[in-house]
Scaffold this active site. Sequence first.
Site, PDB file in Angstrom:
ATOM      1  N   CYS A  95       0.838  -1.199   0.000  1.00 26.24           N
ATOM      2  CA  CYS A  95       0.000   0.000   0.000  1.00 26.24           C
ATOM      3  C   CYS A  95       0.877   1.255   0.000  1.00 26.24           C
ATOM      4  O   CYS A  95       1.775   1.382   0.843  1.00 26.24           O
ATOM      5  CB  CYS A  95      -0.911  -0.013   1.223  1.00 26.24           C
ATOM      6  SG  CYS A  95      -1.936   1.465   1.367  1.00 26.24           S
ATOM      7  N   CYS A  98       0.082   3.181   3.592  1.00 26.56           N
ATOM      8  CA  CYS A  98       0.538   2.724   4.918  1.00 26.56           C
ATOM      9  C   CYS A  98       1.618   1.657   4.841  1.00 26.56           C
ATOM     10  O   CYS A  98       2.188   1.283   5.864  1.00 26.56           O
ATOM     11  CB  CYS A  98      -0.653   2.179   5.710  1.00 26.56           C
ATOM     12  SG  CYS A  98      -1.277   0.600   5.085  1.00 26.56           S
ATOM     13  N   CYS A 144      -7.411  -1.054   1.168  1.00 23.49           N
ATOM     14  CA  CYS A 144      -6.405  -1.594   2.086  1.00 23.49           C
ATOM     15  C   CYS A 144      -7.075  -1.790   3.441  1.00 23.49           C
ATOM     16  O   CYS A 144      -7.715  -0.875   3.955  1.00 23.49           O
ATOM     17  CB  CYS A 144      -5.241  -0.601   2.187  1.00 23.49           C
ATOM     18  SG  CYS A 144      -4.093  -0.971   3.529  1.00 23.49           S
ATOM     19  N   CYS A 147      -5.409   0.872   6.231  1.00 22.35           N
ATOM     20  CA  CYS A 147      -5.639   2.323   6.230  1.00 22.35           C
ATOM     21  C   CYS A 147      -6.933   2.708   5.524  1.00 22.35           C
ATOM     22  O   CYS A 147      -7.323   3.877   5.555  1.00 22.35           O
ATOM     23  CB  CYS A 147      -4.454   3.053   5.607  1.00 22.35           C
ATOM     24  SG  CYS A 147      -4.307   2.864   3.813  1.00 22.35           S
ATOM     25  N   CYS A 167      -8.363  -5.642  -9.948  1.00 22.06           N
ATOM     26  CA  CYS A 167      -7.933  -4.619 -10.899  1.00 22.06           C
ATOM     27  C   CYS A 167      -7.498  -3.387 -10.107  1.00 22.06           C
ATOM     28  O   CYS A 167      -8.328  -2.681  -9.548  1.00 22.06           O
ATOM     29  CB  CYS A 167      -9.115  -4.304 -11.811  1.00 22.06           C
ATOM     30  SG  CYS A 167      -8.721  -3.180 -13.152  1.00 22.06           S
TER      31      CYS A 167
HETATM   32 FE    FE Z   1      -2.901   1.036   3.445  1.00 19.68          FE
END
Ligand code: FE
Length: 186
Positions: A95, A98, A144, A147, A167
């Site tokens: 990510c 984060c 995610c 976060c 995707c």
């Molecule tokens: Fe994240």
Amino acid sequence: MKYPLIFGLAIITAVIFAFLLSSTSSQTDAAPIENVHQAAATDTLPSGEYPFQKSDAEWKEILTSKEYRILRDRGTEIPYVNEFNGHKEEGIYVCAGCGQKLFSSKHKYESGSGWPSYWRPIADSLVGEREDNSYFMTRTEIVCSNCGGHLGHVFDDGPEPTGLRYCMNSAAMDFVPAEEVASYQK
Ligand code: FE
């Protein structure tokens, strides 16, 4: 009928624009990356649900404007001219907000969509799903799980064994090469 017509024309214009960009640009780092579309929904990401919390001002400070637009404003980057669409190195994708591990090159495949596609995350617990009803359709948004940042969508036209296509937006992720994965701490 007025609005569907305007919407249709906007989509056609966006597709032609994206096609022209993808067919004329060979320098991905120089290619403009702007929204093809952005979620029409005005609801913001839920603030109280995720372990990794930042204020909006803090997000604006730590993310680039492109990352912020995708992760926090639920934007979508232009297909083909994004960093990881044709990326084939071994490693993991984390990510950009984060640092949480999300996807592995082992599960990446060429979907032809123009966005990096995976048939599964590294673990199901690393991503969350939310219903996205923007643009007169129902899609499953992927965020995610640490976060709450918007990553992309999941569709059911992927390859076996899952039949899923995650995707993703390249700008929502950073890449950690295979040799650095063992020491990656997040
Ligand atoms: Fe994240």
